[in-house]
Design a protein around this motif. Structure first.
Motif, PDB file in Angstrom:
ATOM      1  N   LYS A 197       0.791  -1.191   0.077  1.00 60.14           N
ATOM      2  CA  LYS A 197       0.009  -0.038   0.118  1.00 60.14           C
ATOM      3  C   LYS A 197       0.800   1.169   0.095  1.00 60.14           C
ATOM      4  O   LYS A 197       0.541   2.176  -0.650  1.00 60.14           O
ATOM      5  CB  LYS A 197      -0.981   0.017   1.139  1.00 60.14           C
ATOM      6  N   LEU A 220       3.934   1.655  -1.161  1.00 62.79           N
ATOM      7  CA  LEU A 220       4.427   1.520  -2.482  1.00 62.79           C
ATOM      8  C   LEU A 220       3.756   2.105  -3.576  1.00 62.79           C
ATOM      9  O   LEU A 220       3.914   2.922  -4.315  1.00 62.79           O
ATOM     10  CB  LEU A 220       5.096   0.400  -2.792  1.00 62.79           C
ATOM     11  N   VAL A 221       2.474   1.445  -3.757  1.00 58.70           N
ATOM     12  CA  VAL A 221       1.484   1.945  -4.714  1.00 58.70           C
ATOM     13  C   VAL A 221       0.334   2.563  -4.481  1.00 58.70           C
ATOM     14  O   VAL A 221      -0.529   2.587  -5.530  1.00 58.70           O
ATOM     15  CB  VAL A 221       1.487   0.747  -5.729  1.00 58.70           C
ATOM     16  N   HIS A 243      -0.683   5.377  -3.620  1.00 54.72           N
ATOM     17  CA  HIS A 243      -1.103   6.659  -4.050  1.00 54.72           C
ATOM     18  C   HIS A 243      -1.573   6.805  -5.498  1.00 54.72           C
ATOM     19  O   HIS A 243      -1.986   7.912  -6.051  1.00 54.72           O
ATOM     20  CB  HIS A 243       0.063   7.515  -3.951  1.00 54.72           C
ATOM     21  N   PHE A 244      -1.288   5.710  -6.214  1.00 51.57           N
ATOM     22  CA  PHE A 244      -2.008   5.667  -7.738  1.00 51.57           C
ATOM     23  C   PHE A 244      -3.384   5.559  -7.314  1.00 51.57           C
ATOM     24  O   PHE A 244      -3.953   4.884  -6.611  1.00 51.57           O
ATOM     25  CB  PHE A 244      -1.381   4.347  -8.375  1.00 51.57           C
ATOM     26  N   GLY A 297      -5.048   2.357  -6.172  1.00 51.64           N
ATOM     27  CA  GLY A 297      -4.272   1.743  -5.629  1.00 51.64           C
ATOM     28  C   GLY A 297      -4.292   0.352  -4.840  1.00 51.64           C
ATOM     29  O   GLY A 297      -3.467  -0.609  -4.769  1.00 51.64           O
ATOM     30  N   TYR A 354      -4.222  -2.690  -7.178  1.00 51.50           N
ATOM     31  CA  TYR A 354      -2.599  -2.756  -7.635  1.00 51.50           C
ATOM     32  C   TYR A 354      -2.237  -3.559  -6.168  1.00 51.50           C
ATOM     33  O   TYR A 354      -1.485  -4.463  -6.395  1.00 51.50           O
ATOM     34  CB  TYR A 354      -1.860  -1.738  -7.710  1.00 51.50           C
ATOM     35  N   MET A 362      -0.263  -7.321  -6.083  1.00 54.57           N
ATOM     36  CA  MET A 362       1.019  -7.440  -5.523  1.00 54.57           C
ATOM     37  C   MET A 362       1.089  -8.425  -4.388  1.00 54.57           C
ATOM     38  O   MET A 362       1.920  -9.277  -4.330  1.00 54.57           O
ATOM     39  CB  MET A 362       1.330  -5.984  -4.985  1.00 54.57           C
ATOM     40  N   VAL A 417      -2.308  -5.427 -13.854  1.00 52.80           N
ATOM     41  CA  VAL A 417      -2.179  -4.113 -13.511  1.00 52.80           C
ATOM     42  C   VAL A 417      -2.510  -3.087 -14.677  1.00 52.80           C
ATOM     43  O   VAL A 417      -3.120  -2.178 -14.340  1.00 52.80           O
ATOM     44  CB  VAL A 417      -0.488  -4.072 -13.339  1.00 52.80           C
ATOM     45  N   SER A 442      -5.590  -0.342 -14.442  1.00 47.95           N
ATOM     46  CA  SER A 442      -5.175   0.977 -14.833  1.00 47.95           C
ATOM     47  C   SER A 442      -6.243   1.554 -15.848  1.00 47.95           C
ATOM     48  O   SER A 442      -6.731   2.436 -15.543  1.00 47.95           O
ATOM     49  CB  SER A 442      -3.825   1.257 -15.664  1.00 47.95           C
ATOM     50  N   LYS A 468      -8.049   6.866  -4.446  1.00 46.56           N
ATOM     51  CA  LYS A 468      -6.350   6.823  -4.205  1.00 46.56           C
ATOM     52  C   LYS A 468      -5.875   7.611  -2.969  1.00 46.56           C
ATOM     53  O   LYS A 468      -6.843   8.272  -2.281  1.00 46.56           O
ATOM     54  CB  LYS A 468      -5.837   7.539  -5.447  1.00 46.56           C
ATOM     55  N   ARG A 476       0.402  10.469  -1.457  1.00 42.57           N
ATOM     56  CA  ARG A 476       1.542   9.565  -1.470  1.00 42.57           C
ATOM     57  C   ARG A 476       2.290   9.679  -0.206  1.00 42.57           C
ATOM     58  O   ARG A 476       2.410  10.908   0.548  1.00 42.57           O
ATOM     59  CB  ARG A 476       2.418  10.392  -2.605  1.00 42.57           C
TER      60      ARG A 476
END
Length: 424
Positions: free
Chosen positions: A82, A84-85, A87-88, A91, A94, A98, A185, A189, A199, A202
């Motif tokens: 969470k 790591l990714v 903020h996309f 997220g 993703y 992962m 992924v 997206s 999201k 960051r």
């Protein structure tokens, strides 16, 4: 055979759990054909179906999953993913992929992983504002990573049946597993932009580094297991025991979240989910036995190989056949039935047994989320409460991505053969 198919379809339509559908359909066929000797053999076939050596790893990997959950290991893997990714946009979706990839190298059983992740990720994603149906479909689809990322039970069964190196199978599955994760992924997206997924803010780089070191003991578990298997120090079943032991040490000593009072519930959950998976496998075994008795797979295979002498057409026909079989037969049973029939033909076309094995296992994995059986779908549906037909609708885009990866694996041999060629 018509009565068999009618009963099977009708029971699926009314929503009977898949294990009962497989069992009742089998018994209906035997009674309709008045072949009572087969009826007497059912208990023996069911018992034999769950006595496969490779299946011994399932309760141990389920136990490892329970220990990881209770010991805070899964939570820390989730938190690292969470940070790591997260903020996309989208997220947490993703993170789902992962985390499934991290756990695939620990759990090794798609059904066990589906059960565990359905309990963890679907409520978490729903709480963050994701549709429950999409979250359940993504969790089911991400479980496809388990049968092709080492250690994989399907790879073990294929290696034993085809008499090829299980280590080569494990290494050959790494790149297809990565491609499948990348495909999911990319799909996420696209969907996240279309549906405006939530999201998070960051996080600072130092927090990501801190999360990595906190999760490092958890990440070491799959690494040590894979090294142990590939080096020959442990068997896959022993690796399952090692995973449980390491998860226990990390959870009790390092994270200090597992207490002695937690063990009864951990063991109860392990027994419960193992029994669900085992019962499905037992029913699928007798279902596949009836199809084998009617020589349905053999007839389909004979018809297919007589159609062409072109290797590319043969591979396409194999994929179609395996998808059809994977829709109705449990993967282990399908491998045991079909590999002795198809592998000699494949090698006569010059197809490497390692590549062909990964094609078969990946196709069987796709069958886990493909109706009408789709055991991963049924497990997710029963745990999350999402209706099977609704779940099927949401999982279709993920099936499409998996099929694209499958075609690449079939027609680009280096995807599966490059790593084994340089490793061994």
């Amino acid at each position: 055979m018509i009565i068999f198919l009618v009963v099977f379809t009708a029971l699926l339509i009314i929503g009977l759990p898949v294990a009962y559908v497989l069992g009742v359909s089998t018994v209906s066929y035997i009674l309709a054909t008045n072949n009572l000797l087969l009826l007497e053999s059912i208990p023996q076939r069911m018992t034999g179906g769950i006595q496969n050596y490779g299946l011994l790893a399932i309760p141990l990997f389920v136990l490892a999953g329970e220990l990881m959950n209770k010991g805070g290991i899964t939570t820390r893997l989730l938190q690292f993913a969470k940070d790591l990714v997260g903020h996309f946009r989208g997220g947490l979706a993703y993170v789902n992929v992962m985390t499934n990839m991290f756990l695939a190298s620990i759990i090794g059983s798609a059904n066990a992983q589906t059960a565990m992740m359905s309990r963890i990720m679907v409520p978490e994603m729903e709480k963050e504002g994701y549709k429950k149906e999409f979250s359940a479909a993504l969790t089911s689809a991400s479980s496809l990573l388990s049968p092709i990322v080492p250690p994989s039970l399907l790879f073990i069964i294929y290696g034993v049946t085809a008499e090829v190196s299980i280590g080569n199978m494990f290494i050959g599955g790494v790149i297809p597993g990565i491609l499948l994760a990348i495909g999911f992924v990319l799909l996420i997206s696209f969907i996240s932009i279309k549906q405006n997924f939530p999201k998070h803010d960051r996080v600072k780089a130092m927090k990501v580094v801190k999360a990595f070191f906190i999760a490092l003991p958890s990440l070491c578990i799959p690494l040590l297991i894979i090294i142990g298997i590939l080096s020959g120090l442990v068997t896959p079943t022993e690796s399952a025991a090692a995973a449980s032991f390491l998860a226990l040490i990390v959870g009790m000593v390092l994270y200090r979240e597992i207490k002695p009072s937690d063990f009864p519930q951990i063991l109860l959950n392990t027994a419960k989910f193992t029994s669900i998976v085992t019962f499905i496998i037992a029913m699928a075994t007798i279902f596949g036995w009836v199809l084998s008795f009617e020589q349905v797979p053999q007839q389909l295979s004979s018809m297919m190989v007589s159609l062409t002498d072109n290797v590319y057409v043969f591979l396409l026909l194999c994929i179609i056949l395996l998808l059809l079989v994977g829709m109705v037969i449990e993967g282990i049973a399908a491998i045991i039935i079909l590999v002795p029939i198809l592998l000699p033909v494949a090698t006569s076309y010059g197809i490497d047994p390692i590549q062909f094995g990964i094609i078969i296992c990946l196709t069987m994995a796709v069958g886990l989320i493909t109706p009408p059986v789709g055991t991963a779908l049924f497990i997710t549906s029963s745990i999350t409460g999402v209706r099977f037909e609704v779940l099927t609708k949401y999982v279709l885009p993920f099936i499409a991505v998996a099929l694209i990866v499958l075609i690449l694996v079939a027609y680009v041999p280096s995807i599966t053969l490059w790593l084994p060629s340089i490793w061994f």
